[in-house]
Write a protein that holds these residues in place. Structure first.
Motif, PDB file in Angstrom:
ATOM      1  N   THR A 103      36.093  25.269  26.285  1.00  0.00           N
ATOM      2  CA  THR A 103      36.732  25.593  27.887  1.00  0.00           C
ATOM      3  C   THR A 103      38.088  26.235  27.283  1.00  0.00           C
ATOM      4  OG1 THR A 103      36.032  23.679  28.878  1.00  0.00           O
ATOM      5  CG2 THR A 103      37.850  24.696  29.818  1.00  0.00           C
ATOM      6  N   SER A 125      36.615  17.008  24.032  1.00  0.00           N
ATOM      7  CA  SER A 125      38.028  16.825  24.629  1.00  0.00           C
ATOM      8  C   SER A 125      38.301  16.684  25.813  1.00  0.00           C
ATOM      9  CB  SER A 125      38.895  17.760  23.899  1.00  0.00           C
ATOM     10  OG  SER A 125      38.874  17.737  22.370  1.00  0.00           O
ATOM     11  N   ILE A 126      37.600  17.535  26.435  1.00  0.00           N
ATOM     12  CA  ILE A 126      37.622  17.512  28.089  1.00  0.00           C
ATOM     13  C   ILE A 126      37.032  16.365  28.627  1.00  0.00           C
ATOM     14  CG2 ILE A 126      36.865  18.797  30.276  1.00  0.00           C
ATOM     15  CD1 ILE A 126      39.021  20.370  28.653  1.00  0.00           C
ATOM     16  N   ALA A 127      35.991  15.529  27.973  1.00  0.00           N
ATOM     17  CA  ALA A 127      35.615  14.579  28.632  1.00  0.00           C
ATOM     18  C   ALA A 127      36.382  13.288  28.242  1.00  0.00           C
ATOM     19  CB  ALA A 127      33.965  14.312  27.802  1.00  0.00           C
ATOM     20  N   ILE A 129      39.653  13.310  28.091  1.00  0.00           N
ATOM     21  CA  ILE A 129      40.900  13.608  29.013  1.00  0.00           C
ATOM     22  C   ILE A 129      40.397  13.039  30.379  1.00  0.00           C
ATOM     23  CG2 ILE A 129      41.993  15.417  30.464  1.00  0.00           C
ATOM     24  CD1 ILE A 129      42.485  16.854  27.787  1.00  0.00           C
ATOM     25  N   ARG A 130      39.067  13.300  30.926  1.00  0.00           N
ATOM     26  CA  ARG A 130      38.723  12.883  31.989  1.00  0.00           C
ATOM     27  C   ARG A 130      38.475  11.345  32.083  1.00  0.00           C
ATOM     28  NH1 ARG A 130      34.229  17.608  32.996  1.00  0.00           N
ATOM     29  NH2 ARG A 130      35.972  19.149  33.909  1.00  0.00           N
ATOM     30  N   THR A 131      38.513  10.771  31.059  1.00  0.00           N
ATOM     31  CA  THR A 131      38.086   9.353  30.829  1.00  0.00           C
ATOM     32  C   THR A 131      39.608   8.773  30.755  1.00  0.00           C
ATOM     33  OG1 THR A 131      36.185   9.640  29.647  1.00  0.00           O
ATOM     34  CG2 THR A 131      37.110   7.387  29.586  1.00  0.00           C
ATOM     35  N   TRP A 132      40.676   8.940  29.928  1.00  0.00           N
ATOM     36  CA  TRP A 132      41.636   8.730  29.954  1.00  0.00           C
ATOM     37  C   TRP A 132      42.766   9.709  30.171  1.00  0.00           C
ATOM     38  CZ3 TRP A 132      38.256   8.266  25.688  1.00  0.00           C
ATOM     39  CH2 TRP A 132      37.812   7.017  25.386  1.00  0.00           C
ATOM     40  N   LEU A 133      42.952   9.716  31.621  1.00  0.00           N
ATOM     41  CA  LEU A 133      44.148  10.809  31.980  1.00  0.00           C
ATOM     42  C   LEU A 133      45.537  10.619  31.750  1.00  0.00           C
ATOM     43  CD1 LEU A 133      42.998  10.503  35.729  1.00  0.00           C
ATOM     44  CD2 LEU A 133      42.242  12.204  34.270  1.00  0.00           C
TER      45      LEU A 133
END
Length: 146
Positions: A103, A125-127, A129-133
Motif C-alpha cells: 500500500t 502491516s496494514i492488517a 494496524i486494523r487489528t490494533w488501532l
C-alpha cells in the motif's frame, strides 16, 4: 612540417624514441574489461560480491590483469542502471511496491511537481494496524554513509 603562428613542428624520425613500457597499468586499452569479465562481474554482483572482491578474483585468475578498481565500480554502476531500466531510485521503489502488493501513500509539493512524502506499507502491516488501532511503531530510519 606543421606550422602555426608561434610554433613549428619538425619530425626527423617518425619512430618512437623510447622503449615500450613494461607495465601496462593505467593504459585505457589494457585496463578495459573483456566481455567475459563483464559477464563474470554481472554474475558476481547477482551473488552480492563486493567490487573489491571481484577485482581480487580477476587478479587471481590472471596475474597480469591490469583492470583497475574504478573500471569494476563503473561496470557495476552500469549493470545497476541497466537493471533499473533507466528509472531513478524512487521510480523503481514505487514500481516494485505496486508489483508486490504494498500500500502506497504519497504527497507532492503543491508549488512544484516534486515528491515530498511517501509511506509504503506491507499488507500484513496494514492488517495489524486494523487489528490494533492504538499501537503504531514506525521505522523512519534510512542508511547513511556515516
Amino acid at each position: 612540417m606543421a606550422t602555426s603562428e608561434n610554433w613549428q613542428l619538425f619530425i626527423h624520425n617518425g619512430r618512437h624514441n623510447h622503449r615500450i613500457a613494461v607495465y601496462s597499468h593505467g593504459h585505457a586499452q589494457s585496463a578495459r574489461l573483456t566481455e567475459e569479465q563483464l559477464q563474470q562481474t554481472e554474475q558476481y554482483r547477482k551473488s552480492h560480491v563486493s567490487p573489491r572482491n571481484i577485482l581480487r578474483f580477476f587478479r587471481e585468475q590472471d596475474i597480469g590483469c591490469a583492470v583497475s578498481a574504478q573500471k569494476i565500480y563503473n561496470s557495476v554502476a552500469k549493470i545497476k542502471r541497466n537493471r533499473m531500466q533507466e528509472r531513478n531510485t524512487v521510480e523503481k521503489v514505487l514500481r516494485l511496491s505496486v508489483e508486490r502488493g504494498y500500500t502506497i501513500f504519497h504527497r507532492n509539493r503543491e508549488d512544484r511537481n516534486v515528491l515530498s512524502d511517501i509511506v509504503v506499507a506491507h499488507p500484513t502491516s496494514i492488517a495489524m494496524i486494523r487489528t490494533w488501532l492504538y499501537v503504531l511503531i514506525m521505522d523512519t530510519t534510512y542508511k547513511t554513509n556515516k
